[in-house]
Design a protein around this motif. Structure first.
Motif, mmCIF file in Angstrom:
data_model
loop_
_atom_site.group_PDB
_atom_site.id
_atom_site.type_symbol
_atom_site.label_atom_id
_atom_site.label_comp_id
_atom_site.label_asym_id
_atom_site.label_seq_id
_atom_site.Cartn_x
_atom_site.Cartn_y
_atom_site.Cartn_z
ATOM 1 N N GLU A 15 52.892 30.942 41.740
ATOM 2 C CA GLU A 15 51.902 31.158 40.721
ATOM 3 C C GLU A 15 50.860 32.154 41.192
ATOM 4 O O GLU A 15 50.615 32.307 42.376
ATOM 5 C CB GLU A 15 51.246 29.860 40.257
ATOM 6 C CG GLU A 15 50.832 28.874 41.285
ATOM 7 C CD GLU A 15 51.961 27.991 41.798
ATOM 8 O OE1 GLU A 15 52.017 27.903 43.026
ATOM 9 O OE2 GLU A 15 52.732 27.426 41.044
ATOM 10 N N ARG A 16 50.307 32.841 40.228
ATOM 11 C CA ARG A 16 49.227 33.789 40.499
ATOM 12 C C ARG A 16 48.342 33.790 39.270
ATOM 13 O O ARG A 16 48.821 33.972 38.158
ATOM 14 C CB ARG A 16 49.801 35.168 40.763
ATOM 15 C CG ARG A 16 48.751 36.165 41.165
ATOM 16 C CD ARG A 16 49.374 37.543 41.404
ATOM 17 N NE ARG A 16 48.356 38.420 41.903
ATOM 18 C CZ ARG A 16 48.295 38.865 43.138
ATOM 19 N NH1 ARG A 16 49.230 38.546 43.994
ATOM 20 N NH2 ARG A 16 47.317 39.633 43.523
ATOM 21 N N GLY A 32 49.924 31.420 44.812
ATOM 22 C CA GLY A 32 50.617 30.277 45.395
ATOM 23 C C GLY A 32 51.962 30.684 45.954
ATOM 24 O O GLY A 32 52.600 31.622 45.463
ATOM 25 N N SER A 33 52.397 29.976 46.973
ATOM 26 C CA SER A 33 53.703 30.253 47.569
ATOM 27 C C SER A 33 54.799 29.757 46.634
ATOM 28 O O SER A 33 54.581 28.859 45.823
ATOM 29 C CB SER A 33 53.826 29.571 48.931
ATOM 30 O OG SER A 33 53.721 28.168 48.790
ATOM 31 N N PHE A 34 55.986 30.329 46.753
ATOM 32 C CA PHE A 34 57.078 29.945 45.865
ATOM 33 C C PHE A 34 57.952 28.891 46.531
ATOM 34 O O PHE A 34 57.866 27.727 46.220
ATOM 35 C CB PHE A 34 57.870 31.181 45.454
ATOM 36 C CG PHE A 34 58.901 30.915 44.405
ATOM 37 C CD1 PHE A 34 58.555 30.304 43.216
ATOM 38 C CD2 PHE A 34 60.208 31.266 44.604
ATOM 39 C CE1 PHE A 34 59.494 30.040 42.240
ATOM 40 C CE2 PHE A 34 61.167 31.018 43.640
ATOM 41 C CZ PHE A 34 60.811 30.406 42.454
ATOM 42 N N LYS A 36 57.934 28.169 49.852
ATOM 43 C CA LYS A 36 57.414 27.989 51.200
ATOM 44 C C LYS A 36 57.055 26.523 51.429
ATOM 45 O O LYS A 36 56.510 25.866 50.554
ATOM 46 C CB LYS A 36 56.176 28.865 51.394
ATOM 47 C CG LYS A 36 55.612 28.844 52.782
ATOM 48 C CD LYS A 36 54.443 29.803 52.885
ATOM 49 C CE LYS A 36 53.824 29.715 54.267
ATOM 50 N NZ LYS A 36 52.626 30.526 54.371
ATOM 51 N N ILE A 37 57.387 26.023 52.607
ATOM 52 C CA ILE A 37 56.987 24.680 53.014
ATOM 53 C C ILE A 37 56.148 24.830 54.266
ATOM 54 O O ILE A 37 56.606 25.433 55.234
ATOM 55 C CB ILE A 37 58.209 23.783 53.278
ATOM 56 C CG1 ILE A 37 58.997 23.611 51.985
ATOM 57 C CG2 ILE A 37 57.777 22.449 53.836
ATOM 58 C CD1 ILE A 37 60.275 22.823 52.139
ATOM 59 N N PRO A 38 54.920 24.355 54.277
ATOM 60 C CA PRO A 38 54.260 23.608 53.232
ATOM 61 C C PRO A 38 53.778 24.524 52.104
ATOM 62 O O PRO A 38 53.619 25.727 52.306
ATOM 63 C CB PRO A 38 53.067 22.969 53.947
ATOM 64 C CG PRO A 38 52.726 23.942 55.031
ATOM 65 C CD PRO A 38 54.057 24.523 55.457
ATOM 66 N N LYS A 39 53.526 23.922 50.945
ATOM 67 C CA LYS A 39 52.997 24.660 49.802
ATOM 68 C C LYS A 39 51.623 25.195 50.168
ATOM 69 O O LYS A 39 50.786 24.478 50.712
ATOM 70 C CB LYS A 39 52.891 23.710 48.603
ATOM 71 C CG LYS A 39 52.310 24.335 47.365
ATOM 72 C CD LYS A 39 53.279 25.297 46.764
ATOM 73 C CE LYS A 39 52.777 25.797 45.419
ATOM 74 N NZ LYS A 39 53.627 26.838 44.896
ATOM 75 N N THR A 40 51.391 26.480 49.919
ATOM 76 C CA THR A 40 50.102 27.083 50.241
ATOM 77 C C THR A 40 49.570 27.877 49.053
ATOM 78 O O THR A 40 50.338 28.335 48.205
ATOM 79 C CB THR A 40 50.190 28.040 51.454
ATOM 80 O OG1 THR A 40 51.099 29.085 51.147
ATOM 81 C CG2 THR A 40 50.618 27.317 52.705
ATOM 82 N N PHE A 41 48.271 28.003 49.020
ATOM 83 C CA PHE A 41 47.586 28.866 48.063
ATOM 84 C C PHE A 41 46.651 29.761 48.859
ATOM 85 O O PHE A 41 45.944 29.289 49.756
ATOM 86 C CB PHE A 41 46.758 28.053 47.065
ATOM 87 C CG PHE A 41 47.600 27.230 46.154
ATOM 88 C CD1 PHE A 41 48.144 27.782 45.002
ATOM 89 C CD2 PHE A 41 47.877 25.916 46.453
ATOM 90 C CE1 PHE A 41 48.940 27.027 44.170
ATOM 91 C CE2 PHE A 41 48.670 25.148 45.634
ATOM 92 C CZ PHE A 41 49.204 25.705 44.485
ATOM 93 N N THR A 42 46.661 31.024 48.527
ATOM 94 C CA THR A 42 45.751 31.965 49.160
ATOM 95 C C THR A 42 44.819 32.492 48.083
ATOM 96 O O THR A 42 45.266 32.870 46.999
ATOM 97 C CB THR A 42 46.518 33.127 49.811
ATOM 98 O OG1 THR A 42 47.513 32.577 50.691
ATOM 99 C CG2 THR A 42 45.580 34.015 50.614
ATOM 100 N N ILE A 43 43.534 32.504 48.384
ATOM 101 C CA ILE A 43 42.529 32.972 47.433
ATOM 102 C C ILE A 43 41.954 34.282 47.955
ATOM 103 O O ILE A 43 41.576 34.378 49.129
ATOM 104 C CB ILE A 43 41.423 31.919 47.242
ATOM 105 C CG1 ILE A 43 42.045 30.612 46.736
ATOM 106 C CG2 ILE A 43 40.354 32.424 46.282
ATOM 107 C CD1 ILE A 43 41.080 29.467 46.610
#
Length: 161
Positions: A15-16, A32-34, A36-43
């Protein structure tokens, strides 16, 4: 003082989305990562500089997130085991929370009881929409990161019901 409008746009894949200020201008971008484990969000801020990274920890019984700010500060959000109503704890946040966090209607206060930010969910929207008012702009990145993490947990819980 700065005011932001956040609309929940999480999906289970990548998501973006943008977080806009009171004038409708993009203030932050969330990616957001697609797979990727673990799920991450970068701001990212409006200049494209990374503000924070939010990681969902994988091997935990209850949900736990680490928020790492670009200035090196970090804190954790974790769900507590309760039978009636969801409760969460914040470690290393350095602020006190008043109100209902998971209904997105709360205030953040510093150690002198000064209101740093207010988060208020708007009613009558199809998606989760809330306003974030930050009174001390030095906390804007922290507050936006906290709200993105809370919003993601809310989305996960609504999809599991």
């Amino acid at each position: 003082m700065r005011r932001f409008l956040v609309k929940q746009k999480f999906r289970l894949g990548g998501e973006r989305f943008d977080i806009k200020d009171e004038m409708g201008n993009v203030a932050y971008q969330v990616e957001g990562s697609f797979f990727k484990i673990p799920k991450t969000f970068t701001i990212y801020d409006v200049a494209g500089e990374q503000v924070s990274e939010i990681s969902k920890e994988v091997l935990t019984f209850l949900p736990r997130f680490e928020i790492q700010l670009s200035n090196g500060d970090h804190f954790y959000i974790r769900k507590k085991l309760t039978f009636w109503k969801d409760k969460y704890e914040f470690d290393n946040l350095g602020l006190r929370i008043e109100g209902n966090v998971w209904d997105l209607n709360f205030k953040l206060l510093d150690d002198r009881d000064q209101v740093i930010a207010e988060i208020a969910k708007e009613l009558f929207h199809l998606t989760s929409t809330y306003t974030v008012t930050v009174y001390d702009e030095s906390y804007a990145d922290l507050v936006i990161s906290l709200c993105v993490a809370i919003d993601y947990v809310e989305m996960l819980e609504s999809q599991s019901n």
